[in-house]
Design a protein around this motif. Structure first.
Motif, PDB file in Angstrom:
ATOM      1  N   TRP A   8       0.842  -1.202   0.000  1.00 56.44           N
ATOM      2  CA  TRP A   8       0.000   0.000   0.000  1.00 56.44           C
ATOM      3  C   TRP A   8       0.872   1.245   0.000  1.00 56.44           C
ATOM      4  CZ3 TRP A   8      -5.215   1.679   1.580  1.00 56.44           C
ATOM      5  CH2 TRP A   8      -6.193   0.732   1.278  1.00 56.44           C
ATOM      6  N   ALA A  20       2.451   1.750  -3.373  1.00 55.78           N
ATOM      7  CA  ALA A  20       1.430   2.206  -4.332  1.00 55.78           C
ATOM      8  C   ALA A  20       1.118   3.685  -4.101  1.00 55.78           C
ATOM      9  CB  ALA A  20       0.171   1.356  -4.208  1.00 55.78           C
ATOM     10  N   HIS A  25      -5.417   2.832  -4.921  1.00 55.21           N
ATOM     11  CA  HIS A  25      -5.488   1.439  -4.509  1.00 55.21           C
ATOM     12  C   HIS A  25      -6.655   1.205  -3.566  1.00 55.21           C
ATOM     13  CE1 HIS A  25      -2.778   3.736  -1.957  1.00 55.21           C
ATOM     14  NE2 HIS A  25      -3.211   2.992  -0.959  1.00 55.21           N
TER      15      HIS A  25
END
Length: 162
Positions: free
Chosen positions: A103, A106, A113
């Motif tokens: 995460w 990203a 996301h």
């Protein structure tokens, strides 16, 4: 809409017989080869194998920048690394993944996301799930772990956008 997925959402939704929610919400899902292999080839006998291999709407795609994948593998597994690189390469609208480190990468790569819990929240918002709490419980009973904070956040989002 271009949606790339890592293995965790595919496996988690398969475990609770809700993989088709991805098809209903997003039409098709793109997975890098490492994710497909992790779920289908390496997952023999586990949830997700039949569901993913039989889903014609899940498209396997090769990553082009293997150097970027190698760099990300310092902190992430191959599937996560390929999913992030592929999302960037094709200009994905969303990347579906659940792991905290992935995460962060990203987010730092400016890739939108969403995790499995968020997908279920979106499904509830669209009227595809009758009782979100029951679905969350089912997810937890099948080994998926998430914090009470995440549960509350998704439910608050659902209530503020209803």
């Amino acid at each position: 809409m271009k949606i790339v997925s890592n293995s965790t959402p595919l496996i988690a939704l398969s475990r609770i017989n809700e993989l088709d929610l991805l098809h209903i919400i997003f039409s098709r899902i793109i997975v890098p080869s490492a994710v497909y292999n992790e779920v289908v080839l390496d997952g023999a006998g586990r949830p997700g194998v039949k569901e993913v291999s039989n889903a014609s709407w899940i498209i396997k795609m090769e990553v082009q920048n293997n150097l970027a994948v190698s760099m990300l593998q310092i902190d992430l597994d191959r599937g996560e690394a390929e999913a992030i690189v592929l999302a960037k390469e094709i200009g994905a609208d969303y990347l579906l993944l659940d792991e905290k480190k992935a995460w962060r990468v990203a987010r730092n790569s400016e890739i939108k996301h969403m995790g499995t819990v968020g997908i279920l929240g979106l499904a509830a918002k669209k009227g595809l799930i009758a009782n979100l709490d029951d679905t969350f419980e089912k997810l937890e009973k099948n080994g998926f772990r998430f914090t009470e904070e995440v549960r509350k956040k998704v439910k608050e989002e659902l209530n503020t956008h209803s």
